[in-house]
Design a protein around this motif. Structure first.
Motif, PDB file in Angstrom:
ATOM      1  N   LEU A 199       7.125  -0.030 -16.006  1.00 32.11           N
ATOM      2  CA  LEU A 199       8.201   0.746 -16.622  1.00 32.11           C
ATOM      3  C   LEU A 199       8.209   2.179 -16.104  1.00 32.11           C
ATOM      4  N   SER A 200       7.019   2.756 -15.969  1.00 37.43           N
ATOM      5  CA  SER A 200       6.929   4.133 -15.469  1.00 37.43           C
ATOM      6  C   SER A 200       7.476   4.233 -14.050  1.00 37.43           C
ATOM      7  N   GLY A 201       7.064   3.281 -13.199  1.00 40.79           N
ATOM      8  CA  GLY A 201       7.554   3.283 -11.827  1.00 40.79           C
ATOM      9  C   GLY A 201       9.061   3.135 -11.747  1.00 40.79           C
ATOM     10  N   PHE A 202       9.609   2.260 -12.580  1.00 41.55           N
ATOM     11  CA  PHE A 202      11.064   2.025 -12.576  1.00 41.55           C
ATOM     12  C   PHE A 202      11.824   3.284 -12.962  1.00 41.55           C
ATOM     13  N   ALA A 229       0.828  -1.209   0.000  1.00 35.21           N
ATOM     14  CA  ALA A 229       0.000   0.000   0.000  1.00 35.21           C
ATOM     15  C   ALA A 229       0.861   1.256   0.000  1.00 35.21           C
ATOM     16  N   ILE A 230       1.937   1.242   0.813  1.00 40.18           N
ATOM     17  CA  ILE A 230       2.843   2.394   0.859  1.00 40.18           C
ATOM     18  C   ILE A 230       3.537   2.565  -0.482  1.00 40.18           C
ATOM     19  N   GLN A 231       3.997   1.442  -1.047  1.00 42.39           N
ATOM     20  CA  GLN A 231       4.689   1.498  -2.329  1.00 42.39           C
ATOM     21  C   GLN A 231       3.790   2.074  -3.426  1.00 42.39           C
ATOM     22  N   MET A 232       2.569   1.563  -3.505  1.00 35.74           N
ATOM     23  CA  MET A 232       1.646   2.030  -4.536  1.00 35.74           C
ATOM     24  C   MET A 232       1.241   3.483  -4.280  1.00 35.74           C
ATOM     25  N   GLY A 233       1.089   3.836  -3.005  1.00 35.23           N
ATOM     26  CA  GLY A 233       0.728   5.212  -2.681  1.00 35.23           C
ATOM     27  C   GLY A 233       1.800   6.200  -3.107  1.00 35.23           C
ATOM     28  N   VAL A 234       3.059   5.853  -2.837  1.00 37.22           N
ATOM     29  CA  VAL A 234       4.169   6.732  -3.227  1.00 37.22           C
ATOM     30  C   VAL A 234       4.249   6.838  -4.745  1.00 37.22           C
ATOM     31  N   GLN A 235       4.120   5.715  -5.439  1.00 40.12           N
ATOM     32  CA  GLN A 235       4.183   5.729  -6.897  1.00 40.12           C
ATOM     33  C   GLN A 235       3.069   6.578  -7.494  1.00 40.12           C
ATOM     34  N   ARG A 236       1.849   6.389  -6.991  1.00 35.07           N
ATOM     35  CA  ARG A 236       0.726   7.156  -7.539  1.00 35.07           C
ATOM     36  C   ARG A 236       0.855   8.630  -7.173  1.00 35.07           C
ATOM     37  N   GLY A 237       1.439   8.899  -6.005  1.00 37.80           N
ATOM     38  CA  GLY A 237       1.673  10.286  -5.635  1.00 37.80           C
ATOM     39  C   GLY A 237       2.636  10.965  -6.600  1.00 37.80           C
ATOM     40  N   LEU A 238       3.678  10.240  -6.985  1.00 45.38           N
ATOM     41  CA  LEU A 238       4.634  10.780  -7.952  1.00 45.38           C
ATOM     42  C   LEU A 238       3.965  11.023  -9.297  1.00 45.38           C
ATOM     43  N   ASN A 258      10.736   6.387 -13.036  1.00 46.99           N
ATOM     44  CA  ASN A 258      10.506   7.465 -12.073  1.00 46.99           C
ATOM     45  C   ASN A 258      11.436   7.334 -10.873  1.00 46.99           C
ATOM     46  N   ASN A 259      11.621   6.096 -10.413  1.00 49.44           N
ATOM     47  CA  ASN A 259      12.542   5.868  -9.285  1.00 49.44           C
ATOM     48  C   ASN A 259      13.955   6.287  -9.643  1.00 49.44           C
ATOM     49  N   LEU A 260      14.360   6.036 -10.881  1.00 51.81           N
ATOM     50  CA  LEU A 260      15.700   6.442 -11.311  1.00 51.81           C
ATOM     51  C   LEU A 260      15.846   7.961 -11.285  1.00 51.81           C
ATOM     52  N   MET A 261      14.748   8.674 -11.532  1.00 51.15           N
ATOM     53  CA  MET A 261      14.795  10.133 -11.481  1.00 51.15           C
ATOM     54  C   MET A 261      14.819  10.648 -10.047  1.00 51.15           C
ATOM     55  N   VAL A 262      14.067   9.995  -9.180  1.00 55.23           N
ATOM     56  CA  VAL A 262      13.919  10.487  -7.816  1.00 55.23           C
ATOM     57  C   VAL A 262      15.233  10.417  -7.052  1.00 55.23           C
ATOM     58  N   ILE A 263      15.964   9.337  -7.187  1.00 53.12           N
ATOM     59  CA  ILE A 263      17.173   9.120  -6.373  1.00 53.12           C
ATOM     60  C   ILE A 263      18.175  10.268  -6.506  1.00 53.12           C
TER      61      ILE A 263
END
Length: 270
Positions: free
Chosen positions: A223-226, A76-85, A228-233
């Motif tokens: 793919l979008s989540g992956f 739930a936390i993972q999906m929430g953070v992803q959807r928030g982004l 996006n994570n590369l951008m966030v770090i």
């Protein structure tokens, strides 16, 4: 068709992108918010139950215990953070490309506007969507997932026209997102390679649009989540490094506001 329309706007450059976005995005956001408000008014008798359902589902012991060894909570936390982004892109380092071209007297002004954008995206639009889903109880309908749940909610509120209304809104939201992200990437290509890289970049973007349209929704989300994570770090690291500068600029802005003079900032100062 989407790839073709996007190509026409890409070729027009940043001016055409800016004109397209400033006309379409505010209009569609206002229309969607108004539609959501009308739906909530129509189902206002269910609003109290909706808020109760949201909070009790989030904080009751049964909700926490429902996940095996916290697995569901983690998801739930993972999906929430992803959807928030996906919702507001805060912390990703993408929207600064758009804010950076704004002509303002002081950079803090645009920073505050950026905060308003996050509020409207997540608190207003996303909350309106969530409440629309809960008050119409479309989330309880079996066989629905993703955007179909929201579409069902609008059909419940407005009949068949509600589904068409939502489809049009989402089409414009998605298309303007494609155009906006193209511009963000173009800004980076211009910085790294100059105008020489534009043709290759445009071809890759159009190819990506076609590729995405041919994939399953789950693949596109993954793919979008992956990426996006590369951008966030790296961007979060930059945010911590630049935080002293942000504080300094904001203090300077507050000082000038309190003094009551005209806002100024030396953009050429090192």
């Amino acid at each position: 068709m989407i790839a073709g329309l996007a190509s026409l706007i890409f070729i027009g450059g940043v001016d055409r992108i800016g004109r397209f976005a400033e006309l379409v995005v505010p209009a569609m956001a206002v229309v969607y918010i108004l539609g959501s408000i009308v739906l909530l008014i129509k189902f206002r008798a269910n609003l109290g139950e909706a808020f109760s359902t949201i909070f009790t589902s989030a904080f009751t012991p049964s909700a926490a215990a429902g996940g095996f060894a916290g697995a569901m909570v983690k998801q739930a936390i993972q999906m929430g953070v992803q959807r928030g982004l996906f919702s507001n892109e805060a912390g990703m380092g993408s929207t600064p490309h758009a804010h950076a071209v704004a002509n303002v007297k002081h950079p803090a002004e645009q920073g505050l506007i950026a905060l308003v954008g996050v509020f409207l995206d997540t608190i207003v639009i996303c909350s309106a969507t969530a409440l629309a889903i809960v008050v119409t109880k479309s989330y309880q309908v079996e066989g629905l997932a993703g955007v179909r749940i929201t579409q069902y909610a609008f059909i419940e509120g407005f009949g068949p026209l509600g589904g068409s209304f939502l489809a049009v809104c989402l089409a414009f939201f998605a298309f303007t997102t494609i155009v906006g992200w193209y511009y963000f990437g173009e800004s980076n290509v211009r910085y790294l390679f100059g105008s020489k890289g534009f043709t290759v970049y445009r071809i890759l973007v159009v190819a990506g649009i076609v590729f995405g349209a041919m994939q399953e929704v789950g693949v596109v989300w993954a793919l979008s989540g992956f990426f996006n994570n590369l951008m966030v770090i790296p961007n979060v690291i930059a945010l911590f490094a630049l935080s002293p500068l942000v504080v300094k600029i904001y203090k300077d802005y507050n000082r000038q506001v309190q003094e009551g003079g005209e806002l100024t900032y030396d953009y050429d100062a090192k």
